[in-house]
Design a protein around this motif. Structure first.
Motif, PDB file in Angstrom:
ATOM      1  N   ILE A   8      -7.865  -7.073 -14.873  1.00  0.00           N
ATOM      2  CA  ILE A   8      -8.175  -7.744 -16.694  1.00  0.00           C
ATOM      3  C   ILE A   8      -7.477  -9.396 -16.310  1.00  0.00           C
ATOM      4  CG2 ILE A   8      -7.115  -7.583 -18.544  1.00  0.00           C
ATOM      5  CD1 ILE A   8      -7.620  -4.046 -17.877  1.00  0.00           C
ATOM      6  N   LEU A   9      -8.061 -10.112 -16.463  1.00  0.00           N
ATOM      7  CA  LEU A   9      -7.822 -10.994 -16.379  1.00  0.00           C
ATOM      8  C   LEU A   9      -6.891 -11.327 -17.988  1.00  0.00           C
ATOM      9  CD1 LEU A   9     -11.142 -12.928 -16.413  1.00  0.00           C
ATOM     10  CD2 LEU A   9      -8.775 -12.637 -14.733  1.00  0.00           C
ATOM     11  N   ARG A  10      -5.944 -12.186 -17.807  1.00  0.00           N
ATOM     12  CA  ARG A  10      -5.060 -12.653 -18.651  1.00  0.00           C
ATOM     13  C   ARG A  10      -5.357 -12.733 -20.203  1.00  0.00           C
ATOM     14  NH1 ARG A  10      -2.564 -17.150 -21.671  1.00  0.00           N
ATOM     15  NH2 ARG A  10      -0.040 -17.057 -21.659  1.00  0.00           N
TER      16      ARG A  10
ATOM     17  N   ARG B 151     -18.007 -12.693   5.232  1.00  0.00           N
ATOM     18  CA  ARG B 151     -18.226 -11.971   3.883  1.00  0.00           C
ATOM     19  C   ARG B 151     -17.174 -12.271   3.461  1.00  0.00           C
ATOM     20  NH1 ARG B 151     -19.801  -7.012   6.127  1.00  0.00           N
ATOM     21  NH2 ARG B 151     -20.634  -5.914   4.047  1.00  0.00           N
ATOM     22  N   VAL B 152     -16.328 -12.621   3.332  1.00  0.00           N
ATOM     23  CA  VAL B 152     -15.015 -12.098   2.054  1.00  0.00           C
ATOM     24  C   VAL B 152     -15.278 -13.504   1.420  1.00  0.00           C
ATOM     25  CG1 VAL B 152     -12.548 -12.570   1.473  1.00  0.00           C
ATOM     26  CG2 VAL B 152     -13.487 -10.713   2.648  1.00  0.00           C
TER      27      VAL B 152
ATOM     28  N   GLY C  22     -18.703 -15.176  -8.256  1.00  0.00           N
ATOM     29  CA  GLY C  22     -17.487 -15.836  -8.368  1.00  0.00           C
ATOM     30  C   GLY C  22     -16.521 -15.234  -8.538  1.00  0.00           C
ATOM     31  N   LEU C  23     -16.253 -13.806  -7.901  1.00  0.00           N
ATOM     32  CA  LEU C  23     -14.641 -13.399  -7.859  1.00  0.00           C
ATOM     33  C   LEU C  23     -13.651 -14.788  -8.270  1.00  0.00           C
ATOM     34  CD1 LEU C  23     -15.882 -10.807  -4.916  1.00  0.00           C
ATOM     35  CD2 LEU C  23     -16.003 -10.499  -8.024  1.00  0.00           C
ATOM     36  N   ARG C  24     -12.331 -13.637  -9.272  1.00  0.00           N
ATOM     37  CA  ARG C  24     -11.851 -14.646  -8.456  1.00  0.00           C
ATOM     38  C   ARG C  24     -10.004 -13.716  -8.174  1.00  0.00           C
ATOM     39  NH1 ARG C  24      -9.120 -17.259 -14.393  1.00  0.00           N
ATOM     40  NH2 ARG C  24     -11.323 -17.256 -15.196  1.00  0.00           N
TER      41      ARG C  24
ATOM     42  N   THR D 158      -7.398 -13.868  -2.971  1.00  0.00           N
ATOM     43  CA  THR D 158      -7.337 -14.583  -4.171  1.00  0.00           C
ATOM     44  C   THR D 158      -8.315 -15.076  -4.233  1.00  0.00           C
ATOM     45  OG1 THR D 158      -5.620 -16.367  -3.878  1.00  0.00           O
ATOM     46  CG2 THR D 158      -4.887 -14.424  -5.127  1.00  0.00           C
ATOM     47  N   ARG D 159      -9.192 -16.059  -4.856  1.00  0.00           N
ATOM     48  CA  ARG D 159     -10.117 -17.575  -4.514  1.00  0.00           C
ATOM     49  C   ARG D 159      -9.398 -18.476  -3.200  1.00  0.00           C
ATOM     50  NH1 ARG D 159     -12.349 -19.618  -9.642  1.00  0.00           N
ATOM     51  NH2 ARG D 159     -12.841 -17.649 -10.034  1.00  0.00           N
ATOM     52  N   LYS D 160      -7.639 -18.131  -3.930  1.00  0.00           N
ATOM     53  CA  LYS D 160      -6.782 -19.467  -3.268  1.00  0.00           C
ATOM     54  C   LYS D 160      -7.293 -19.255  -1.773  1.00  0.00           C
ATOM     55  CE  LYS D 160      -2.454 -22.190  -3.795  1.00  0.00           C
ATOM     56  NZ  LYS D 160      -1.740 -22.422  -4.148  1.00  0.00           N
TER      57      LYS D 160
END
Length: 139
Positions: free
Chosen positions: A1-3, A82-83, A91-93, A109-111
């Motif tokens: 769940i995003l902010r 693969r990740v 487009g995952l975060r 995380t994407r970072k």
């Protein structure tokens, strides 16, 4: 769940359904899903802009009806390439990492999968390994 999802749920007073013993209406679930798409301009809006009463601040909100019951997962042994493709292609975060018993053991995380970050971490580990292998070089 995003902010921005949480901001939507707070602004729509979603806890009232549970207090009244009602199921969340499908229109509200659809609006919730739509709140996570599009431009992220409102994502940095302060919570104080929602004008929440003291009574509302004490409310509990069950997020289970709004969670994805089948999120994308990465096994702890999944190869990095693969990740990386999962993040880029979908487009995952965030990506939960599970062990062989499907227990969550971490979060990517994407970072974490940015090429510069990966290169920096690989180089740091390589240097640490080289230092550890040198006999008598305890500094």
């Amino acid at each position: 769940i995003l902010r921005r999802h949480l901001l939507f749920l707070i602004s729509s007073r979603a806890w009232e359904y549970e207090v009244l013993g009602l199921a969340v209406p499908i229109n509200d679930k659809l609006a919730f899903v739509a709140s996570g798409s599009g431009n992220a301009a409102g994502e940095d809006a302060p919570v104080s802009s929602l004008h929440i009463s003291d009574e509302d601040r004490d409310q509990l909100l069950d997020l289970r009806p709004f969670m994805d019951p089948c999120p994308f997962l990465a096994n702890e042994l999944m190869p990095l390439h693969r990740v990386y493709r999962l993040f880029g292609g979908l487009g995952l975060r965030h990506l939960p990492v599970v062990d062989c018993r499907e227990q969550v053991v971490g979060m990517i995380t994407r970072k974490d999968v940015l090429p510069d970050i990966i290169e920096e971490r690989v180089l740091a580990k390589s240097q640490a390994r080289q230092r550890a292998e040198r006999p008598g070089d305890r500094g």
